[in-house]
Design a protein around this motif. Structure first.
Motif, PDB file in Angstrom:
ATOM      1  N   ASN A   1       0.732  -1.294   0.166  1.00  0.00           N
ATOM      2  CA  ASN A   1      -0.121  -0.104  -0.023  1.00  0.00           C
ATOM      3  C   ASN A   1       0.896   1.422  -0.046  1.00  0.00           C
ATOM      4  O   ASN A   1       1.776   1.269   0.801  1.00  0.00           O
ATOM      5  CB  ASN A   1      -0.957  -0.063   1.260  1.00  0.00           C
ATOM      6  N   GLY A   2       0.487   2.161  -0.868  1.00  0.00           N
ATOM      7  CA  GLY A   2       1.063   3.524  -0.801  1.00  0.00           C
ATOM      8  C   GLY A   2       2.390   3.580  -1.651  1.00  0.00           C
ATOM      9  O   GLY A   2       3.152   4.574  -1.272  1.00  0.00           O
ATOM     10  N   VAL A   3       2.688   2.790  -2.568  1.00  0.00           N
ATOM     11  CA  VAL A   3       3.933   2.821  -3.072  1.00  0.00           C
ATOM     12  C   VAL A   3       3.917   3.540  -4.519  1.00  0.00           C
ATOM     13  O   VAL A   3       4.728   3.896  -4.965  1.00  0.00           O
ATOM     14  CB  VAL A   3       4.802   1.563  -3.532  1.00  0.00           C
ATOM     15  N   GLY A   4       2.573   3.779  -4.909  1.00  0.00           N
ATOM     16  CA  GLY A   4       2.510   4.652  -6.101  1.00  0.00           C
ATOM     17  C   GLY A   4       1.738   3.658  -7.137  1.00  0.00           C
ATOM     18  O   GLY A   4       1.980   4.328  -8.301  1.00  0.00           O
ATOM     19  N   LYS A   5       1.121   2.797  -7.127  1.00  0.00           N
ATOM     20  CA  LYS A   5       0.581   2.003  -8.109  1.00  0.00           C
ATOM     21  C   LYS A   5      -0.565   2.719  -8.437  1.00  0.00           C
ATOM     22  O   LYS A   5      -0.714   2.954  -9.889  1.00  0.00           O
ATOM     23  CB  LYS A   5       0.110   0.728  -7.608  1.00  0.00           C
ATOM     24  N   SER A   6      -1.499   3.334  -7.615  1.00  0.00           N
ATOM     25  CA  SER A   6      -2.722   4.021  -8.352  1.00  0.00           C
ATOM     26  C   SER A   6      -1.923   5.447  -9.057  1.00  0.00           C
ATOM     27  O   SER A   6      -2.493   5.966 -10.163  1.00  0.00           O
ATOM     28  CB  SER A   6      -3.664   4.725  -7.274  1.00  0.00           C
ATOM     29  N   THR A   7      -0.888   5.866  -8.411  1.00  0.00           N
ATOM     30  CA  THR A   7      -0.306   7.201  -9.106  1.00  0.00           C
ATOM     31  C   THR A   7       0.074   6.805 -10.586  1.00  0.00           C
ATOM     32  O   THR A   7      -0.188   7.675 -11.486  1.00  0.00           O
ATOM     33  CB  THR A   7       0.992   7.341  -8.397  1.00  0.00           C
ATOM     34  N   ILE A   8       0.883   5.674 -10.807  1.00  0.00           N
ATOM     35  CA  ILE A   8       1.228   5.516 -12.237  1.00  0.00           C
ATOM     36  C   ILE A   8      -0.131   5.417 -13.037  1.00  0.00           C
ATOM     37  O   ILE A   8       0.010   5.847 -14.297  1.00  0.00           O
ATOM     38  CB  ILE A   8       2.040   4.309 -12.264  1.00  0.00           C
TER      39      ILE A   8
ATOM     40  N   ASN B   1      -3.365  16.371 -11.238  1.00  0.00           N
ATOM     41  CA  ASN B   1      -2.897  16.380  -9.799  1.00  0.00           C
ATOM     42  C   ASN B   1      -1.394  15.808  -9.781  1.00  0.00           C
ATOM     43  O   ASN B   1      -0.730  16.038  -8.697  1.00  0.00           O
ATOM     44  CB  ASN B   1      -3.820  15.669  -8.878  1.00  0.00           C
ATOM     45  N   TYR B   2      -1.131  14.856 -10.776  1.00  0.00           N
ATOM     46  CA  TYR B   2       0.119  14.174 -10.684  1.00  0.00           C
ATOM     47  C   TYR B   2       0.950  14.931 -11.741  1.00  0.00           C
ATOM     48  O   TYR B   2       0.699  15.086 -12.820  1.00  0.00           O
ATOM     49  CB  TYR B   2      -0.179  12.698 -10.961  1.00  0.00           C
ATOM     50  N   ILE B   3       2.257  15.384 -11.270  1.00  0.00           N
ATOM     51  CA  ILE B   3       2.946  16.166 -11.995  1.00  0.00           C
ATOM     52  C   ILE B   3       4.273  15.124 -12.571  1.00  0.00           C
ATOM     53  O   ILE B   3       4.964  14.503 -11.752  1.00  0.00           O
ATOM     54  CB  ILE B   3       3.431  17.187 -11.353  1.00  0.00           C
TER      55      ILE B   3
END
Ligand SMILES: Nc1ncnc2c1ncn2[C@@H]1O[C@H](COP(=O)(O)OP(=O)(O)O)[C@@H](O)[C@H]1O
Ligand SMILES: [Mg+2]
Lengths: 247, 208
Positions: free
Chosen positions: A36-43, A52-54
């Protein structure tokens, strides 16, 4: 084909991904796993174009075009589709309203209501979704699992080529997960252009949609790549080897 | 004018006495509207009101006894728009529900007043006001003068910007920003009407 090179991404001035590399070829199914929280949804959000994601540096190409130069609508029209981890509620807008707008914009012509209704009804039958969903507000008052189904309903109507499934398994019971996975596998197999990124921290879904490749995301980038057996190994020993974080 | 079990369309400034079950529909008035409405004993009035013009509205409601008033008002404005709304209870056991949803792309100003005098028992006021300010602003001044403990007065107002996460979501389905805003606005506005026939009339009115 989607190719990510040395991507660095920040949210709220915090670096979430650094030197991230990943490639998904046509007709491939690739799994992305990590705690959780490593950035999977981010990618996933970055690929879809969430402002929101730069992107600080690096590149993403999609079918040999610079994806980062395209706005969200263009990405969607080029066949990119995200099933969000937590699909948002859109009050006052029904599935039919949304899909009519989307299809009309994509085809650039007014929809034939009769054909449109027939197609939607057919999809509901195929995915075992109640037809009442068609005229319900998008995701409003739906359970986590129903929202995922609802997003797959949209997917069937919009027919994307590159699909991201962000934690499709969360909220779905075993039977629903199996049925939806089978439907998605069939969808993917219908066209060689179609490919899929499965984001998960469980291996359940991978038993139904078999990945060609499994990537492990930790410390802001991919630390290990393997085949399905890597996912199996994670299930037993966890992401860090000793402690079991997968469940 | 006197309404008795009747449904009428209004585009004017009038005094109305209401008896029985009555309904007033207003879609895009041609001029400012001023209504002085008096709900007589045991009467019931519904106002459906949709406004995309800059014509102001001024409603003065008086309720006697055992009456029910429901107002469903929506607006989408890109100019200056003023709403003045006032309810006054002369007797007991009245219900007054006011639902206002609007989209402001201009300057909206609203005065919503309720007078619940000490003589009236068991009167209920519900005000539910939501305004989406997409490219404009909104000012709401609510005033409830309550001089009786035996009443219920609920007041909810919300002024919000359009949710960018929803825009992103709709864009990710291939819907451009303008259409996305329109979808959200329409849902927001039409959502409050219980009378689906009225929604059809709005749609045909604005498409003509
Ligand atoms: N919109 C956002 N605003 C602020 N922080 C965010 C936002 N989205 C993600 N983050 C942060 O980025 C990190 C990665 O989040 P996420 O991609 O959701 O992880 P995962 O999907 O792997 O669980 C987390 O620390 C999270 O708090
Ligand atoms: Mg996530």
């Amino acid at each position: 084909m989607l190719k990510i090179d040395n991507l660095t991404v920040s949210v709220n001035n915090k670096i979430i991904l650094k030197d991230f590399n990943m490639e998904i070829k046509d007709s491939e199914v690739v799994a992305l796993m990590g705690p959780n929280g490593v950035g999977k949804s981010t990618i996933c959000k970055v690929i879809m174009g969430d402002p929101n994601y730069i992107v600080e540096s690096g590149s993403i190409t999609y079918n040999n075009e610079d994806l980062l130069k395209m706005d969200v609508v263009t990405r969607s029209k080029k066949g990119i589709y995200l099933v969000n981890q937590n699909p948002i509620e859109v009050e006052g807008v029904t599935n039919a309203d949304l899909l009519r707008s989307a299809v009309e914009e994509k085809t650039n012509e007014r929809i034939n209501i009769f054909k449109f209704d027939k197609e939607l009804t057919g999809i509901c039958d195929e995915l075992d979704i109640p037809k009442s969903f068609i005229h319900r507000d998008v995701n409003v008052g739906m359970s986590g699992g129903e929202r995922k189904k609802n997003e797959i309903l949209h997917l069937y109507m919009l027919k994307p080529d590159f699909i991201m499934l962000d934690e499709l398994d969360s909220g779905l019971d075993v039977d629903n997960l199996r049925e939806l996975s089978l439907a998605l596998t069939k969808y993917l197999n219908e066209d060689k252009k179609r490919s899929c990124l499965i984001v998960t921290h469980h291996t359940n879904i991978l038993e139904y949609i078999k990945p060609n490749k499994v990537n492990i995301l930790m410390d802001k980038h991919i630390v290990e790549t393997g085949d399905y057996s890597l996912a199996k190994k994670i299930e037993v020993s966890g992401f860090k080897g000793e402690e079991n974080e997968t469940k | 004018m006197r309404l008795n079990n009747k449904s009428i369309d209004i585009n004017d400034s009038v005094n109305i006495d209401v008896l029985g079950n009555s309904k007033i529909n207003i879609i895009n008035p041609d001029s400012d509207i001023k209504l002085n409405i008096h709900l007589k004993d045991n009467s019931n009035l519904i106002i459906n009101d949709f406004n995309e013009t800059k014509n102001d509205i001024d409603y003065n409601i008086i309720q006697d006894n055992n009456s029910i008033f429901n107002m469903y008002h929506t607006f989408r404005i890109s100019d200056n728009y003023n709403i003045n709304y006032k309810v006054n209870f002369l007797g007991n056991n009245n219900i007054n529900n006011v639902y206002i949803h609007g989209v402001s792309n201009g300057m909206v100003s609203m005065n919503v007043d309720g007078i619940l005098p000490s003589g009236g028992e068991n009167n209920i006021v519900n005000e539910d006001i939501k305004v989406l300010t997409i490219h404009g602003s909104c000012f709401i001044s609510p005033m409830l003068h309550v001089s009786n403990l035996n009443v219920i007065a609920n007041h909810k107002t919300a002024i919000s910007k359009i949710d960018e996460n929803i825009i992103f979501y709709l864009e990710s389905k291939g819907i451009n920003r303008a259409s996305a805003e329109e979808l959200i606005e329409n849902g927001y506005l039409y959502g409050i009407y219980e009378d689906k026939e009225f929604i059809k009339r709005i749609r045909s009115d604005i498409n003509e």
